[in-house]
Design an enzyme around this catalytic site. Structure first.
Site, PDB file in Angstrom:
ATOM      1  N   HIS A  20       0.623  -1.098  -0.054  1.00 17.60           N
ATOM      2  CA  HIS A  20      -0.252   0.402  -0.107  1.00 17.60           C
ATOM      3  C   HIS A  20       0.605   0.952  -0.009  1.00 17.60           C
ATOM      4  CE1 HIS A  20      -4.102   1.875   0.529  1.00 17.60           C
ATOM      5  NE2 HIS A  20      -3.177   3.366   1.277  1.00 17.60           N
ATOM      6  N   ASP A  22       0.119   5.383  -1.127  1.00 24.45           N
ATOM      7  CA  ASP A  22      -0.300   6.125  -1.962  1.00 24.45           C
ATOM      8  C   ASP A  22      -0.210   7.975  -2.267  1.00 24.45           C
ATOM      9  OD1 ASP A  22      -3.852   5.933  -0.471  1.00 24.45           O
ATOM     10  OD2 ASP A  22      -2.584   5.792   1.763  1.00 24.45           O
ATOM     11  N   GLU A 125      -8.962   1.650  -2.579  1.00 18.94           N
ATOM     12  CA  GLU A 125      -9.468   1.271  -0.800  1.00 18.94           C
ATOM     13  C   GLU A 125     -10.350   1.456  -0.690  1.00 18.94           C
ATOM     14  OE1 GLU A 125      -6.746   2.667   3.094  1.00 18.94           O
ATOM     15  OE2 GLU A 125      -6.138   4.294   1.365  1.00 18.94           O
ATOM     16  N   HIS A 152     -13.087   1.594   3.784  1.00 20.03           N
ATOM     17  CA  HIS A 152     -12.126   3.178   4.301  1.00 20.03           C
ATOM     18  C   HIS A 152     -12.227   3.544   5.893  1.00 20.03           C
ATOM     19  CE1 HIS A 152      -8.878   5.912   4.714  1.00 20.03           C
ATOM     20  NE2 HIS A 152      -8.731   5.449   4.360  1.00 20.03           N
ATOM     21  N   HIS A 193      -8.760  -1.539   6.912  1.00 19.78           N
ATOM     22  CA  HIS A 193      -9.965  -0.658   7.812  1.00 19.78           C
ATOM     23  C   HIS A 193     -10.871  -1.402   8.039  1.00 19.78           C
ATOM     24  CE1 HIS A 193      -7.533   3.052   6.414  1.00 19.78           C
ATOM     25  NE2 HIS A 193      -6.965   2.586   5.808  1.00 19.78           N
ATOM     26  N   HIS A 214      -2.663  -2.895   4.486  1.00 15.69           N
ATOM     27  CA  HIS A 214      -1.669  -1.937   5.686  1.00 15.69           C
ATOM     28  C   HIS A 214      -2.072  -2.412   7.114  1.00 15.69           C
ATOM     29  CE1 HIS A 214      -4.681   0.336   4.127  1.00 15.69           C
ATOM     30  NE2 HIS A 214      -4.333   1.080   4.535  1.00 15.69           N
ATOM     31  N   ASP A 322       2.228   2.043   4.135  1.00 17.57           N
ATOM     32  CA  ASP A 322       1.264   2.972   4.060  1.00 17.57           C
ATOM     33  C   ASP A 322       2.199   4.537   3.575  1.00 17.57           C
ATOM     34  OD1 ASP A 322      -1.353   4.369   3.928  1.00 17.57           O
ATOM     35  OD2 ASP A 322      -1.568   4.517   5.884  1.00 17.57           O
TER      36      ASP A 322
END
Length: 397
Positions: A20, A22, A125, A152, A193, A214, A322
């Site tokens: 993961h 971003d 996500e 999420h 999540h 993650h 992350d």
């Protein structure tokens, strides 16, 4: 004893598959996808955790780029923003072909490794990205998305999040159908999540391995974003993978309260707690200067991996940093260049080269390959589902 050289040699053969990152959202927030303003072929350490030189220095061989959109986007707006995220990943692949290789399968990942390029996959996500539509789910798969995190930070109509109040109690009937359709297409079910009830429901329904892209250990740090031991213990039978994250507020108990205060500081300035703009980063830096934060280290992450290995087994763990999705990171893991520090820490704890090759590369490739195998089997049994949330989740008369 310095294990850095040994760590780098291991990563040269079995590089990191990171679950993961971003970067696409950071590019959206910081520069509106202007890749000239954030040319990742050059050092971007002033703005980002990720660029190509640091990916190379960190021994990253495959990256699941998150095509995340915030959960306060809903409906068609969420779908459109997800498509824009997918579009910028395609733009990155076109711009840096010597370094990045599009990967849709486990074989593609191995080809990229043989070529010395970074296999680039995508993960959506949050189930809000499909707007309650199995056709949209299939569309994302056709565009290259290879996992979807079911929620999420907020509940959706068919699944409960770890950081929201209980809604449907895990997965609704439509949520179970989403999992089945993900199995049929070959898209990995990502349980980071989600609430523990959602984790257990998904594991009871899926016929393919799941992933946690993650998430770390709840026994080591009692945060709802982490994985309870009873769920970790289900991974060997399922065949899935739990990829430990580096986010301090999820891995270091002392950081939980501090991060809550830092997030409240952002909100007091009219910013979202997940904002990654330069203004938000400056506010975070000022807050940290006034209120020194508890610092996680590579040893903190190794503690999680030691425990996750003990409960789930060496074949069912991985790494999902992350990066560019959090303001703070552990000491020694401040950017994607830091993975050798974690591998050196694990070497010092007696992890073998064979074990580390599973952690970094082999487990993740195996899980994607297994999902492909299940998809072929499922597609031979049935065609696409056209069920709707209205049909499956309608209240009983």
């Amino acid at each position: 004893m310095d294990r850095s050289a040994e760590a780098r040699a291991l990563l040269a053969e079995y590089p990191v598959v990171d679950g993961h990152n971003d970067l696409p959202w950071a590019l959206r927030e910081q520069v509106g996808y202007d890749l000239d303003a954030r040319d990742i072929a050059t050092d971007q350490s002033a703005h980002l955790h990720t660029d190509l030189p640091r990916l190379r220095a960190g021994g990253v061989g495959a990256q699941f780029w998150s095509v995340y959109v915030r959960s306060d986007l809903a409906g068609d707006d969420a779908v459109a923003a997800t498509l824009e995220q997918i579009d910028v990943v395609a733009e990155l692949l076109g711009r840096y072909p010597a370094d990045l290789r599009r990967a849709l399968t486990a074989d593609d990942m191995e080809t990229a490794r043989a070529e010395g390029r970074i296999a680039s996959l995508m993960g959506a996500e949050g189930g809000h990205s499909i707007h309650n539509s199995l056709g949209t789910l299939r569309g994302l798969y056709a565009l290259g998305v290879r996992y979807m995190t079911l929620t999420h930070n907020d509940n959706i109509a068919w699944a409960d999040s770890a950081t929201d109040e209980p809604g449907v109690g895990g997965l609704s009937p439509f949520g179970h159908e989403v999992v089945r359709e993900m199995n049929r297409t070959g898209m990995l079910v990502d349980l980071s999540h989600v609430a523990a009830t959602t984790m257990r429901d998904a594991l009871a329904t899926t016929v393919a391995p799941v992933m946690f892209s993650h998430s770390s250990s709840r026994a080591v740090c009692d945060h709802p974003r982490n994985i309870p031991d009873d769920v970790l213990a289900l991974l060997p039978a399922n065949g899935g993978i739990a990829m430990a994250t580096f986010v301090p507020k999820f891995v270091l108990p002392e950081a939980v309260a501090w991060t809550k205060a830092a997030d409240e500081n952002l909100r007091a300035h009219g910013l979202h707690q997940l904002d990654t703009t330069e203004r938000a980063m400056k506010l975070h830096a000022a807050f940290e200067a006034a209120h020194p934060r508890p610092v996680a280290t590579a040893a903190t992450i190794a503690d999680h991996l030691d425990h996750m290995r003990e409960v789930a087994g060496i074949d069912h763990i991985g790494i999902g940093g992350d990066y560019d999705g959090t303001a703070f990171l552990p000491q020694g893991l401040e950017s994607v260049a830091g993975y050798p520090n974690l591998i050196a820490e694990l070497l010092g704890r007696g992890w073998s080269a064979a074990d580390l090759s599973k952690l970094t590369w082999r487990n993740a490739v195996r899980v994607l390959r297994a999902a492909e195998d299940v998809a072929r089997e499922q597609q031979a049994l049935r065609g696409p589902s056209h069920a709707t949330i209205e049909q499956l989740d309608a209240p009983a008369a």
